[in-house]
Design a protein around this motif. Structure first.
Motif, short mmCIF file in Angstrom:
data_model
loop_
_atom_site.label_atom_id
_atom_site.label_comp_id
_atom_site.label_asym_id
_atom_site.label_seq_id
_atom_site.Cartn_x
_atom_site.Cartn_y
_atom_site.Cartn_z
N LEU A 20 1.33 -1.37 0.04
CA LEU A 20 0.61 0.21 -0.48
C LEU A 20 1.16 1.58 -0.03
O LEU A 20 0.93 1.90 -0.58
CB LEU A 20 -1.17 0.08 1.42
N ALA A 21 2.13 0.84 0.74
CA ALA A 21 2.74 2.30 1.11
C ALA A 21 3.69 2.42 -0.63
O ALA A 21 3.34 3.48 -1.15
CB ALA A 21 3.90 2.26 1.79
N ASP A 22 4.27 1.45 -1.59
CA ASP A 22 4.03 0.99 -2.81
C ASP A 22 2.67 2.51 -4.08
O ASP A 22 3.24 2.49 -4.71
CB ASP A 22 4.58 0.14 -3.14
N LEU A 23 2.18 2.03 -3.19
CA LEU A 23 0.77 2.68 -4.43
C LEU A 23 0.63 4.44 -4.06
O LEU A 23 -0.02 4.75 -4.44
CB LEU A 23 -0.49 2.11 -3.92
N GLY A 24 1.15 4.17 -3.04
CA GLY A 24 0.93 6.28 -2.10
C GLY A 24 0.19 6.34 -1.28
O GLY A 24 0.03 7.45 -0.66
N ILE A 25 -0.54 4.54 -0.45
CA ILE A 25 -1.26 5.43 0.88
C ILE A 25 -0.03 5.95 1.57
O ILE A 25 0.98 5.03 2.37
CB ILE A 25 -1.83 4.64 0.90
N ALA A 26 -0.25 6.89 2.47
CA ALA A 26 0.00 8.04 3.29
C ALA A 26 -0.33 7.57 4.94
O ALA A 26 0.65 7.40 5.33
CB ALA A 26 -0.31 8.93 2.73
N GLY A 27 -1.18 6.45 5.43
CA GLY A 27 -1.25 6.29 5.98
C GLY A 27 -2.63 5.38 6.43
O GLY A 27 -3.50 5.73 5.62
N MET A 28 -2.82 4.69 7.57
CA MET A 28 -3.63 3.20 8.05
C MET A 28 -3.87 3.52 9.01
O MET A 28 -2.74 4.22 10.16
CB MET A 28 -3.92 1.77 7.07
N THR A 29 -5.20 3.14 10.18
CA THR A 29 -5.38 2.46 10.97
C THR A 29 -5.22 0.81 11.28
O THR A 29 -6.06 0.32 10.53
CB THR A 29 -6.57 3.17 12.10
N VAL A 30 -4.16 0.55 11.90
CA VAL A 30 -4.17 -0.75 12.24
C VAL A 30 -4.76 -1.09 14.06
O VAL A 30 -4.31 -0.54 14.89
CB VAL A 30 -2.96 -1.55 12.34
N SER A 31 -5.86 -1.79 13.96
CA SER A 31 -5.91 -3.05 15.06
C SER A 31 -5.70 -4.15 15.43
O SER A 31 -5.65 -5.18 14.24
CB SER A 31 -7.33 -2.38 15.18
N GLU A 32 -5.46 -4.67 16.06
CA GLU A 32 -5.41 -6.48 16.55
C GLU A 32 -6.93 -6.23 17.05
O GLU A 32 -7.29 -6.13 18.00
CB GLU A 32 -4.28 -6.61 17.58
N VAL A 33 -7.62 -7.14 16.44
CA VAL A 33 -9.14 -7.83 16.65
C VAL A 33 -8.98 -9.55 16.83
O VAL A 33 -7.91 -10.02 16.65
CB VAL A 33 -10.29 -7.00 15.52
N LYS A 34 -10.53 -9.98 17.10
CA LYS A 34 -10.64 -11.43 17.39
C LYS A 34 -11.98 -11.77 16.63
O LYS A 34 -12.34 -10.20 16.82
CB LYS A 34 -10.49 -12.15 18.40
N GLY A 35 -12.66 -12.62 15.56
CA GLY A 35 -13.57 -12.64 15.16
C GLY A 35 -13.29 -13.87 14.66
O GLY A 35 -12.84 -15.03 14.79
N PHE A 36 -14.53 -14.60 14.04
CA PHE A 36 -14.30 -15.96 13.63
C PHE A 36 -16.05 -15.64 12.00
O PHE A 36 -16.33 -14.86 12.33
CB PHE A 36 -14.71 -16.86 13.82
N GLY A 37 -15.35 -16.91 11.04
CA GLY A 37 -16.71 -16.26 9.77
C GLY A 37 -16.74 -18.09 10.22
O GLY A 37 -17.23 -18.81 10.50
N ARG A 38 -16.76 -18.22 8.64
CA ARG A 38 -17.46 -19.27 8.26
C ARG A 38 -16.62 -20.89 8.99
O ARG A 38 -17.23 -21.74 9.03
CB ARG A 38 -17.87 -19.79 6.70
N GLN A 39 -15.33 -20.84 9.11
CA GLN A 39 -14.28 -21.94 10.01
C GLN A 39 -15.01 -21.56 11.15
O GLN A 39 -14.11 -23.13 11.78
CB GLN A 39 -12.88 -21.01 9.65
N LYS A 40 -15.63 -20.94 11.81
CA LYS A 40 -15.91 -20.77 13.21
C LYS A 40 -15.00 -21.31 14.52
O LYS A 40 -14.95 -22.03 15.06
CB LYS A 40 -17.23 -22.07 13.26
N GLY A 41 -14.23 -20.67 14.30
CA GLY A 41 -12.64 -20.64 15.06
C GLY A 41 -11.68 -21.75 14.98
O GLY A 41 -11.74 -22.93 13.64
N GLN A 42 -11.03 -22.29 15.33
CA GLN A 42 -9.88 -23.36 15.21
C GLN A 42 -9.91 -24.26 16.81
O GLN A 42 -10.37 -24.02 17.38
CB GLN A 42 -8.74 -22.60 14.69
N THR A 43 -9.27 -25.58 15.59
CA THR A 43 -8.78 -26.23 16.70
C THR A 43 -7.95 -26.24 17.18
O THR A 43 -6.88 -26.35 16.46
CB THR A 43 -9.44 -28.23 16.05
N GLU A 44 -7.21 -26.50 18.33
CA GLU A 44 -5.35 -26.52 18.99
C GLU A 44 -5.06 -27.79 20.07
O GLU A 44 -6.07 -27.65 20.25
CB GLU A 44 -5.10 -24.62 19.02
N ILE A 45 -4.17 -28.13 19.67
CA ILE A 45 -3.37 -28.61 20.29
C ILE A 45 -2.65 -27.78 21.57
O ILE A 45 -1.69 -27.30 21.15
CB ILE A 45 -2.89 -29.78 19.96
N TYR A 46 -2.41 -27.88 22.96
CA TYR A 46 -1.49 -27.74 23.68
C TYR A 46 -1.23 -28.48 25.10
O TYR A 46 -2.38 -29.15 26.10
CB TYR A 46 -2.67 -26.10 24.58
#
Length: 112
Positions: A20-46
């Motif tokens: 985006l910087a190469d396109l000329g976009i001079a700024g953006m806002t970035v946030s860390e978020v959590k959510g789910f869509g069609r995959q309904k989350g995921q399974t992990e092993i801990y």
């Protein structure tokens, strides 16, 4: 003007930012978020135990741009953020009625 909201995988952030910087976009806002869509989350092993993660970590980008760059911004995010796997994210494009730079009182595209 366009207001573009993109939800992408966290490991793709730097690649997308750079493109985006190469396109000329001079700024953006970035946030860390959590959510789910069609995959309904995921399974992990801990420590040998399997558990479900209902909310998947993502990164949300918010970008305001003039109409001329809007389509190219969307195309760039789509091509760079894609892994061709489920959970790559979404892009939303909204019309932006007004923008004001607080420091200088500039409005419209000049405020971006």
């Amino acid at each position: 003007m366009k207001y573009i909201i993109a939800i992408i995988k966290p490991h793709k952030l730097e690649e997308v930012r750079s493109a985006l910087a190469d396109l000329g976009i001079a700024g953006m806002t970035v946030s860390e978020v959590k959510g789910f869509g069609r995959q309904k989350g995921q399974t992990e092993i801990y420590r040998g135990a399997e558990y479900a993660v209902n909310m998947v970590p993502k990164v949300k980008l918010e970008i305001a741009t003039d109409d001329m760059l809007g389509e190219r911004v969307v195309e760039t995010i789509q091509s760079v953020a894609s892994t061709q796997a489920i959970g790559d994210g979404k892009i939303f494009v909204l019309d932006l009625a007004e923008a004001v730079r607080i420091r200088t009182n500039e409005t419209g595209s000049n405020a971006l």
